[in-house]
Design a protein around this motif. Structure first.
Motif, PDB file in Angstrom:
ATOM      1  N   LEU A  35       0.837  -1.203   0.000  1.00  0.00           N
ATOM      2  CA  LEU A  35       0.000   0.000   0.000  1.00  0.00           C
ATOM      3  C   LEU A  35       0.876   1.258   0.000  1.00  0.00           C
ATOM      4  CD1 LEU A  35      -2.879   1.111   0.136  1.00  0.00           C
ATOM      5  CD2 LEU A  35      -2.748   0.993   2.612  1.00  0.00           C
ATOM      6  N   HIS A  36       1.948   1.226   0.782  1.00  0.00           N
ATOM      7  CA  HIS A  36       2.882   2.352   0.765  1.00  0.00           C
ATOM      8  C   HIS A  36       3.455   2.547  -0.630  1.00  0.00           C
ATOM      9  CE1 HIS A  36       3.826   2.669   5.350  1.00  0.00           C
ATOM     10  NE2 HIS A  36       2.760   3.335   4.981  1.00  0.00           N
ATOM     11  N   GLY A  37       3.736   1.433  -1.297  1.00  0.00           N
ATOM     12  CA  GLY A  37       4.249   1.512  -2.664  1.00  0.00           C
ATOM     13  C   GLY A  37       3.259   2.228  -3.564  1.00  0.00           C
ATOM     14  N   TRP A  38       1.995   1.876  -3.425  1.00  0.00           N
ATOM     15  CA  TRP A  38       0.958   2.506  -4.241  1.00  0.00           C
ATOM     16  C   TRP A  38       0.880   3.997  -3.958  1.00  0.00           C
ATOM     17  CZ3 TRP A  38      -1.238  -2.610  -4.968  1.00  0.00           C
ATOM     18  CH2 TRP A  38      -1.717  -2.804  -6.273  1.00  0.00           C
ATOM     19  N   GLN A  39       0.938   4.305  -2.652  1.00  0.00           N
ATOM     20  CA  GLN A  39       0.824   5.714  -2.284  1.00  0.00           C
ATOM     21  C   GLN A  39       2.040   6.512  -2.745  1.00  0.00           C
ATOM     22  OE1 GLN A  39       0.185   4.976   1.838  1.00  0.00           O
ATOM     23  NE2 GLN A  39      -2.039   5.209   1.703  1.00  0.00           N
ATOM     24  N   ALA A  40       3.169   5.804  -2.963  1.00  0.00           N
ATOM     25  CA  ALA A  40       4.374   6.514  -3.372  1.00  0.00           C
ATOM     26  C   ALA A  40       4.357   6.869  -4.858  1.00  0.00           C
ATOM     27  CB  ALA A  40       5.603   5.671  -3.041  1.00  0.00           C
ATOM     28  N   ILE A  41       3.408   6.295  -5.610  1.00  0.00           N
ATOM     29  CA  ILE A  41       3.282   6.696  -7.016  1.00  0.00           C
ATOM     30  C   ILE A  41       2.641   8.087  -7.023  1.00  0.00           C
ATOM     31  CG2 ILE A  41       2.297   6.164  -9.277  1.00  0.00           C
ATOM     32  CD1 ILE A  41       2.064   3.261  -8.407  1.00  0.00           C
ATOM     33  N   PRO A  42       3.323   9.089  -7.576  1.00  0.00           N
ATOM     34  CA  PRO A  42       2.771  10.440  -7.519  1.00  0.00           C
ATOM     35  C   PRO A  42       1.403  10.517  -8.199  1.00  0.00           C
ATOM     36  CG  PRO A  42       5.041  10.458  -8.274  1.00  0.00           C
ATOM     37  CD  PRO A  42       4.617   9.033  -8.246  1.00  0.00           C
ATOM     38  N   ALA A  43       0.528  11.316  -7.621  1.00  0.00           N
ATOM     39  CA  ALA A  43      -0.827  11.439  -8.145  1.00  0.00           C
ATOM     40  C   ALA A  43      -0.821  11.919  -9.598  1.00  0.00           C
ATOM     41  CB  ALA A  43      -1.630  12.391  -7.263  1.00  0.00           C
ATOM     42  N   GLU A  44       0.216  12.719  -9.939  1.00  0.00           N
ATOM     43  CA  GLU A  44       0.290  13.228 -11.322  1.00  0.00           C
ATOM     44  C   GLU A  44       0.305  12.090 -12.330  1.00  0.00           C
ATOM     45  OE1 GLU A  44       1.981  14.323  -8.869  1.00  0.00           O
ATOM     46  OE2 GLU A  44       1.861  16.504  -8.834  1.00  0.00           O
ATOM     47  N   ARG A  45       0.984  10.978 -11.943  1.00  0.00           N
ATOM     48  CA  ARG A  45       1.094   9.862 -12.897  1.00  0.00           C
ATOM     49  C   ARG A  45      -0.285   9.262 -13.159  1.00  0.00           C
ATOM     50  NH1 ARG A  45       4.380  12.542 -12.591  1.00  0.00           N
ATOM     51  NH2 ARG A  45       6.614  12.337 -12.292  1.00  0.00           N
ATOM     52  N   PHE A  46      -1.084   9.192 -12.085  1.00  0.00           N
ATOM     53  CA  PHE A  46      -2.426   8.644 -12.270  1.00  0.00           C
ATOM     54  C   PHE A  46      -3.265   9.609 -13.118  1.00  0.00           C
ATOM     55  CE2 PHE A  46      -1.358   6.043  -8.517  1.00  0.00           C
ATOM     56  CZ  PHE A  46      -1.710   4.811  -9.016  1.00  0.00           C
ATOM     57  N   ARG A  47      -3.079  10.927 -12.856  1.00  0.00           N
ATOM     58  CA  ARG A  47      -3.871  11.886 -13.628  1.00  0.00           C
ATOM     59  C   ARG A  47      -3.458  11.863 -15.090  1.00  0.00           C
ATOM     60  NH1 ARG A  47      -2.894  16.756 -10.722  1.00  0.00           N
ATOM     61  NH2 ARG A  47      -2.871  15.541  -8.805  1.00  0.00           N
ATOM     62  N   LEU A  48      -2.152  11.731 -15.318  1.00  0.00           N
ATOM     63  CA  LEU A  48      -1.664  11.637 -16.690  1.00  0.00           C
ATOM     64  C   LEU A  48      -2.272  10.412 -17.365  1.00  0.00           C
ATOM     65  CD1 LEU A  48       0.285  12.707 -18.859  1.00  0.00           C
ATOM     66  CD2 LEU A  48       2.048  11.195 -17.900  1.00  0.00           C
ATOM     67  N   ALA A  49      -2.298   9.309 -16.598  1.00  0.00           N
ATOM     68  CA  ALA A  49      -2.868   8.069 -17.139  1.00  0.00           C
ATOM     69  C   ALA A  49      -4.329   8.289 -17.523  1.00  0.00           C
ATOM     70  CB  ALA A  49      -2.755   6.957 -16.106  1.00  0.00           C
ATOM     71  N   ALA A  50      -5.063   9.032 -16.681  1.00  0.00           N
ATOM     72  CA  ALA A  50      -6.473   9.287 -16.963  1.00  0.00           C
ATOM     73  C   ALA A  50      -6.603  10.145 -18.220  1.00  0.00           C
ATOM     74  CB  ALA A  50      -7.125   9.979 -15.771  1.00  0.00           C
ATOM     75  N   THR A  51      -5.730  11.160 -18.350  1.00  0.00           N
ATOM     76  CA  THR A  51      -5.761  12.037 -19.515  1.00  0.00           C
ATOM     77  C   THR A  51      -5.495  11.244 -20.789  1.00  0.00           C
ATOM     78  OG1 THR A  51      -4.710  13.609 -18.052  1.00  0.00           O
ATOM     79  CG2 THR A  51      -4.965  14.275 -20.349  1.00  0.00           C
ATOM     80  N   LEU A  52      -4.595  10.286 -20.691  1.00  0.00           N
ATOM     81  CA  LEU A  52      -4.240   9.483 -21.866  1.00  0.00           C
ATOM     82  C   LEU A  52      -5.291   8.422 -22.164  1.00  0.00           C
ATOM     83  CD1 LEU A  52      -0.425   9.008 -21.216  1.00  0.00           C
ATOM     84  CD2 LEU A  52      -1.495  10.453 -22.951  1.00  0.00           C
ATOM     85  N   GLY A  53      -6.321   8.375 -21.316  1.00  0.00           N
ATOM     86  CA  GLY A  53      -7.405   7.424 -21.541  1.00  0.00           C
ATOM     87  C   GLY A  53      -7.035   5.995 -21.170  1.00  0.00           C
ATOM     88  N   PHE A  54      -6.127   5.823 -20.195  1.00  0.00           N
ATOM     89  CA  PHE A  54      -5.767   4.476 -19.755  1.00  0.00           C
ATOM     90  C   PHE A  54      -6.957   3.786 -19.096  1.00  0.00           C
ATOM     91  CE2 PHE A  54      -0.888   4.561 -19.008  1.00  0.00           C
ATOM     92  CZ  PHE A  54      -0.704   4.939 -20.307  1.00  0.00           C
ATOM     93  N   GLY A  55      -7.115   2.523 -19.350  1.00  0.00           N
ATOM     94  CA  GLY A  55      -8.054   1.708 -18.577  1.00  0.00           C
ATOM     95  C   GLY A  55      -7.275   1.046 -17.455  1.00  0.00           C
ATOM     96  N   PRO A  56      -7.958   0.285 -16.598  1.00  0.00           N
ATOM     97  CA  PRO A  56      -7.288  -0.374 -15.480  1.00  0.00           C
ATOM     98  C   PRO A  56      -6.109  -1.251 -15.917  1.00  0.00           C
ATOM     99  CG  PRO A  56      -9.662  -0.534 -15.250  1.00  0.00           C
ATOM    100  CD  PRO A  56      -9.407   0.096 -16.585  1.00  0.00           C
TER     101      PRO A  56
END
Lengths: 516, 330
Positions: free
Chosen positions: A149-170
């Protein structure tokens, strides 16, 4: 050059202390025995069983922890923070308390069999190799979940937002973000659990169902207590250290650093689009509910069993409780003072990492006896009781604290080293303004673990006991040893509640200190 | 006035403390359970200090391992709570001195002529069960072995980490000799699990997880006297039950040999012997039957007592352990 030297001095000192504590004491035992003694066939069987159960326990814990950690990372629900803390409870339980909780749930007369019986299903049995594995998964699933869980939290939120912008699915998120993170976190988690299970003693004995489930630590105990064969005890302890160090080197080779780069640390709210549809939501819910049931039922059983006896606890339980609390807080401090410099150095120097892991490989019995042999010619060992208790308790938590701190320190260093250097931020200023605030979460978690471990520790080093001071776990054992099983259950409930309260308070304090 | 009283109190406290410091200190190494307020330690301390003009100090922990490590520099004047499983090793160190007590009139089922280790209480091994729950308790060891595997589940202690476990190993060896391994093979399917010590095993029994537990014939006395519960009883076997004394000895290196000897005298005195039954839930080593607490007088007892001497026990321990491990590996 002088600056470099100054930088690693604290870590070098901490390493030297740990090497002396683990290997120095082993050497003292071997020297007193006049050398190492050869192993017996039963010892080899014990080594085989120990390796097998430790690897399997670590594997199962890690595999099960992934869906649980992912679900906890992706979902937000009321009481999520409390649940995450509560799910950590098994890891910090004193072994004997946890074993009784497991028996209350999975035992012959346990909850599970009571539910299966009306359905006409054959009763399950916890006694045997499966019991050892279940218990070890029970203890270590929380650790694996937290590390992942700490590993997950260490992924910066920007990366997830970028993924969303790029239209990534799960599935794209899994491939580009989660898999690299797991590659960097899992080997460490596996290793930590493998090492915990390697030195297991009471679990294997009580739930193992018989001598087939003999671990190396039990063989050491037998060599000491019944055979007084210190040479054989030292040989076995050396084997344990060798296995652990080998595992450590292998884990270091397969760990891949995940470099996500620095983020702005804002918003950790999950992005709905990445979380998937109803199907994934219900799978996540299932993972959380199953994990909660598996981890919390035994704890609930222990708590409920002892609750009625709480008012009947004898008066002496309170001084013992106070002693335990004071020791726990003091050894938490010792843990952090030793673990932080080690973890800061360990990301760049392999020796610091190995030194930090050393206490995990040690046999508590050999450590205590060795220290006794070293101290005796100079000083009455009883006068060393308190420092020894603090040091050995801290030694038990240092490997975990270092492990927990390292990934975040790695991120910190790769993200901020150049910035800090360009600002000329060094030494205390850097520690105060950058290191400590950025590490508040793992520091709080480490402090919580250290305090909890110390609370539950039975004081393995009875050789130093002065016979006067008594800790809560010792009081619990004395109650059990004199037929007072109900009062012992009450003491267990008290111990469980206090241990968890300490862990929770320190862990929360870390969260609050971190503005992210 | 109040402050004066407080001052007087403080002064007298300091005075007693100073007096305590002047008194010689008798250091007694004892097992952990011994020194808790539910163990016999506090009563012994109080009783002996009343007659010795000394300060008795218990040091709790692993008694013999500690003495072995300390060698002739040990602080201990007395070691109490030893069991026969370790006496051979303890004797070989030459650290212990003779007890100088007359053991001809001890009230034990076994004749005692050990000049060094003195028994202060004793019991015999027994399987304990709950008579309200177990309908078909075994009437002999043979019956226990021959019972179907789901007749009852027994929890025993590990002979590698527990005195009770080791005594059970010797009990089986004493009855079955060469056939001990076969006996263990018959018992193994009924053994629920093997615990590191007596406490875990007994806890599993009182929690109802196990039907029977390896304990002592005197265990029911605790439940009757402290809990008014007479449902816990010992299964009595005609093959005989294994004898288990607890021992005390003085050290050659003691700085207060007279005091140490006085302590050994005290151990066999009516004062000590009168309180040990309920302090340690076992039979006193020297107390006429009629003076025992009533419950102890009426406890069901086996007709036959089994006991391997120290030398034989030491000789059989290794092979018996291997048999035990082989039987459970099948």
């Amino acid at each position: 050059m002088a600056a470099r030297l100054r930088e690693i001095t604290p870590a070098a000192l901490a390493s030297a202390a740990l090497v002396a504590l683990v290997l120095g004491t082993l050497a003292a035992v071997a020297i007193r025995a006049g050398g190492l003694t050869g192993l017996r066939a039963t010892d080899l069987a014990a080594i085989r069983f120990t390796l097998w159960q430790a690897a399997l326990s670590a594997l199962i814990s890690c595999v099960l922890a992934i869906p649980v950690a992912r679900a906890l990372h992706r979902r937000r629900f009321p009481g999520r923070g409390a649940l995450i803390s509560l799910l950590g409870a098994p890891f910090i339980l004193p072994v004997i308390v946890a074993v009784f909780g497991l028996i209350a749930v999975f035992g012959r007369r346990g909850l599970v069999n009571a539910m299966l019986a009306p359905l006409g299903i054959e009763p399950i049995t916890i006694y045997g190799a499966q019991g050892v594995i279940i218990a070890h998964v029970f203890f270590n699933l929380p650790l694996a979940t937290r590390m992942i869980l700490h590993g997950w939290q260490a992924i910066p939120a920007e990366r997830f937002r970028l993924a969303a912008t790029l239209g990534f699915g799960p599935s794209e998120v899994t491939r580009h973000l989660e898999r690299p993170m797991l590659r960097s976190v899992l080997p460490g988690a596996f290793l930590a659990i493998f090492l915990v299970c390697l030195t297991s003693f009471a679990v294997a004995l009580t739930l193992g169902g018989g001598p087939r489930a003999t671990t190396v630590e039990l063989a050491i105990y037998q060599a000491f207590r019944f055979d007084f064969d210190m040479g054989r005890a030292a040989s076995l302890a050396l084997v344990q250290v060798a296995i652990s160090v080998t595992a450590l080197l292998i884990a270091a080779r397969v760990t891949m650093p995940a470099s996500f780069g620095a983020g702005h640390d804002r918003t950790t709210r999950p992005i709905p689009q990445l979380a998937g549809g109803a199907g994934r939501t219900s799978l996540d819910a299932l993972a959380i509910v199953l994990a909660a049931a598996f981890l919390l039922a035994p704890i609930g059983a222990v708590f409920a069993r002892g609750l009625p006896a709480l008012p009947e606890l004898p008066a002496m339980i309170w001084p013992a409780t106070l002693t335990s609390l004071v020791i726990a807080l003091a050894s938490t401090l010792v843990t952090l003072i030793i673990a932080l410099p080690l973890a800061l150095a360990a990301t760049r120097h392999r020796w610091a990492e190995i030194a930090a892991m050393l206490p995990m490989t040690a046999s508590a019995l050999v450590m205590g006896t060795g220290a006794f042999l070293i101290a005796r010619p100079f000083i009455n060992p009883t006068s060393l009781a308190l420092p020894m208790v603090l040091l050995t308790n801290a030694a038990l938590s240092i490997p975990f604290a270092t492990r927990i701190l390292m990934p975040e320190i790695r991120t910190l260093q790769s993200d901020y080293d150049r910035l800090a250097a360009s600002l000329g931020m060094r030494g205390i200023a850097r520690l105060r303004l950058l290191t400590l605030p950025r590490l508040a979460r793992p520091l709080g978690f480490s402090a919580g673990l250290a305090a909890a471990f110390s609370m539950g520790d039975l004081g393995v080093i009875t050789l130093f006991s002065d016979g006067q001071t008594r800790t809560l776990p010792l009081a619990l054992f004395q109650l059990m040893g004199s037929y007072r099983m109900d009062q012992a259950a009450g003491a267990a409930t008290l111990l469980l509640s206090l241990t968890f309260a300490l862990f929770w308070a320190l862990d929360r304090a870390g969260h609050h200190a971190d503005s992210r | 006035m109040k402050t004066h009283l407080m001052l007087a109190g403080a002064l007298s406290l300091i005075a007693t403390m100073a007096a305590a410091e002047d008194k010689p200190v008798l250091t007694v190494y004892a097992p952990d359970y011994f020194t808790s307020e539910w163990g016999p330690g506090p009563a012994i301390e109080k009783g002996f200090e009343a007659i010795c003009d000394c300060d008795l100090k218990f040091v709790a922990g692993d008694v013999l391992p500690r003495i072995l490590l300390e060698g002739d520099k040990t602080q201990a004047d007395i070691a109490i709570g030893l069991n026969t499983d370790v006496t051979a090793k303890a004797r070989a160190t030459g650290l212990f001195a003779p007890h100088n007590e007359d053991t001809s009139d001890l009230t034990m089922p076994v004749k005692w002529d050990d000049p060094i280790f003195l028994p202060f209480d004793w019991s015999e091994l027994a399987f304990i069960y709950d008579k309200t729950k177990l309908q078909n308790p075994p009437k002999s060891f043979e019956e226990l072995l021959d019972a179907p595997k789901d007749a009852y589940k027994i929890v025993i202690e590990d002979p590698r980490s527990s005195i009770a476990g080791l005594s059970l190993l010797l009990w089986v060896k004493d009855i079955y000799g060469d056939k001990a391994e076969a006996a263990w093979e018959k018992m193994a399917p009924k053994v629920l699990t093997v615990t590191p010590g007596w406490s875990e095993a007994y806890g599993m029994f009182t929690d109802g997880e196990a039907d029977m537990v390896m304990s002592y014939v005197t265990s029911p006395a605790y439940h009757i006297m402290a809990e008014e519960d007479d449902s816990k009883v010992a299964a009595i076997f005609p093959e005989g039950h294994y004898f288990s004394p607890e021992l005390v000895a003085q050290l050659k290196t003691s700085k207060h040999p007279e005091l140490a000897q006085k302590f050994l005298d005290y151990v066999l005195s009516p004062d000590f012997q009168g309180m040990i039954a309920t302090a340690n839930w076992s039979f006193p080593a020297k107390l006429p039957h009629a003076q025992l607490p009533e419950v102890f007088q009426t406890l069901p007892m086996p007709d036959k007592t089994l006991y391997l001497g120290e030398d034989e026990a030491e000789k059989l321990r290794g092979p018996a352990l291997e048999e035990w491990q082989r039987a459970f590996a099948k």
